[in-house]
Scaffold this motif. Structure first.
Motif, short mmCIF file in Angstrom:
data_model
loop_
_atom_site.label_atom_id
_atom_site.label_comp_id
_atom_site.label_asym_id
_atom_site.label_seq_id
_atom_site.Cartn_x
_atom_site.Cartn_y
_atom_site.Cartn_z
N SER A 93 -34.80 -1.51 -33.40
CA SER A 93 -34.18 -2.83 -33.99
C SER A 93 -35.40 -3.47 -34.60
N THR A 220 -30.47 -9.28 -33.14
CA THR A 220 -29.33 -9.35 -32.25
C THR A 220 -28.51 -8.16 -32.68
N ASN A 224 -27.49 -4.59 -30.68
CA ASN A 224 -26.25 -4.53 -30.20
C ASN A 224 -25.35 -3.51 -30.86
N ALA A 267 -32.03 -8.38 -24.66
CA ALA A 267 -31.68 -8.98 -25.98
C ALA A 267 -32.12 -10.41 -25.86
N ALA A 268 -31.86 -11.13 -24.81
CA ALA A 268 -31.91 -12.53 -24.79
C ALA A 268 -33.60 -12.77 -24.96
N ILE A 271 -34.93 -12.76 -28.21
CA ILE A 271 -34.90 -13.70 -29.00
C ILE A 271 -35.59 -14.88 -28.59
#
Length: 286
Positions: A93, A220, A224, A267-268, A271
Motif C-alpha cells: 500500500s 485507504t 482495502n 488502516a485507521a 491515516i
C-alpha cells in the motif's frame, strides 16, 4: 385600489405556512439530529458488533455471545499466515500510494497548465477506471499481464493497486491546481525564479493539502483493495483483505472478527499517522 387590497390579501394568504411547513420549521433541528443518528448508527453499529464479537467464546454467528474471552486474540498472534498477510499489505500500500500520488500530481499539472492535443482524453482516461466494473478490470489485468509476460508477484499487485487508486487521487488533486492563484507563480517568475523553483517553492506548498488528501484516499483504497488483488496476486502475495475472504470461505471462526478488528486498526492508524505528520510539517512551516 380594491384590486390592490385583494392582491395583498392573496399574497398574505399564500405566505401563511401550512401545518407541514410549521412542523418542519419547529422540529427541523430535532429531525436533523435524528437523521444523523440513524445514518451514523447504520454505519457504525455493525462495526461495534464486529469488535464485540471478536471476544466471543462461542460460534462466530451466535449473538449475543454467552461468554467473552481473549483466546482468539492469542490465537491470532500465533497465526503466521495472518501476520504475513498484514506485512504484505503494508509492503504494497505505501509504495502504491507514492506512485499514485506522483502520477496523479503530474496528470493534474499537465491537464491544468500544459496546452497539448488530447488533454480531454488524458483526463478521461485518468478517471475512467472508476466507472468500469472491478471484475472486468481484474480480468483485463490478468489477460494483459499474460500477454506481456508479467509474472504474478509483488509488482503486478502494486500496479493493479495504482490503477485502482489513481482515478480517485486525480479527482482530489486536480481541483487544487484548478483553483490555485497563478498570480503567485507569475510574481515568482518576475523575481527571477525558473519553472522548477517556482513549482517547488510556490506551487507545491499551495497544492500540498490536496496532494495529502489524495494520498490518504489512495492509501485507504489500496489497503482495502480486494478484487484486483484477488485476480493478479501471486502465491506469496496474499494481502489482508484476501486472507479474510479465504477465512470466511473455508474456516469461519471468531478469529475472523479479530483479524477484521486488526485490519480496521491498521488502516485507521496509518491515516492518523499521516495526518499527524502533515500537521507537524504545517506547524514547522509556520
Amino acid at each position: 385600489m380594491v384590486g390592490m387590497v385583494s392582491r395583498a390579501v392573496e399574497i398574505a394568504t399564500d405566505m401563511v405556512p401550512t401545518p407541514l411547513e410549521r412542523f418542519v420549521e419547529i422540529h427541523a433541528n430535532r429531525l436533523a439530529q435524528v437523521t444523523m443518528l440513524v445514518v451514523f448508527s447504520f454505519l457504525w453499529v455493525p462495526i461495534f458488533v464486529l469488535v464485540f464479537m471478536s471476544f466471543a467464546a462461542g460460534g462466530v454467528l451466535s449473538f449475543p455471545p454467552e461468554e467473552l474471552t481473549l483466546e482468539w486474540y492469542w490465537q491470532f498472534l500465533g497465526n503466521d499466515a495472518a501476520i504475513r498477510s498484514i506485512l504484505t499489505t503494508i509492503k504494497i500500500s505505501p509504495i502504491a500510494t507514492i506512485i499514485t500520488v506522483t502520477l496523479a500530481t503530474l496528470i493534474s499539472y499537465a491537464v491544468d497548465r500544459l496546452p497539448f492535443p488530447g488533454k480531454g482524453v488524458l483526463r478521461m482516461l485518468a478517471t475512467l477506471p472508476i466507472i468500469v466494473p472491478l471484475v472486468v478490470t481484474g480480468i483485463a489485468l490478468v489477460l494483459f499481464y499474460g500477454v506481456i509476460g508479467f509474472d504474478s508477484g509483488y509488482w503486478n499487485t502494486v500496479v493493479a493497486h495504482v490503477i485502482r487508486t489513481i482515478p480517485f487521487a486525480t479527482l482530489v488533486i486536480l481541483p487544487t491546481f484548478l483553483t490555485f492563484d497563478r498570480e503567485l507563480e507569475e510574481a515568482a517568475k518576475d523575481l527571477g525564479a525558473d519553472e522548477l523553483h517556482t513549482f517547488v517553492e510556490i506551487t507545491l506548498p499551495n497544492v500540498m493539502p490536496g496532494i495529502v488528501a489524495g494520498g490518504l484516499l489512495a492509501f485507504t483504497l489500496s489497503f482495502n483493495e480486494f478484487v484486483y488483488t484477488y485476480f493478479v496476486k501471486g502465491s506469496g502475495q496474499t494481502t489482508l483483505p484476501v486472507y479474510i475472504w479465504d477465512q470466511i470461505r473455508y474456516n469461519v471462526t471468531p478469529e475472523v472478527n479479530v483479524i477484521s478488528v486488526v485490519f480496521l486498526l491498521v488502516a485507521a492508524g496509518g491515516i492518523l499517522v499521516a495526518v499527524w505528520l502533515t500537521r507537524t510539517e504545517l506547524i514547522v512551516g509556520e
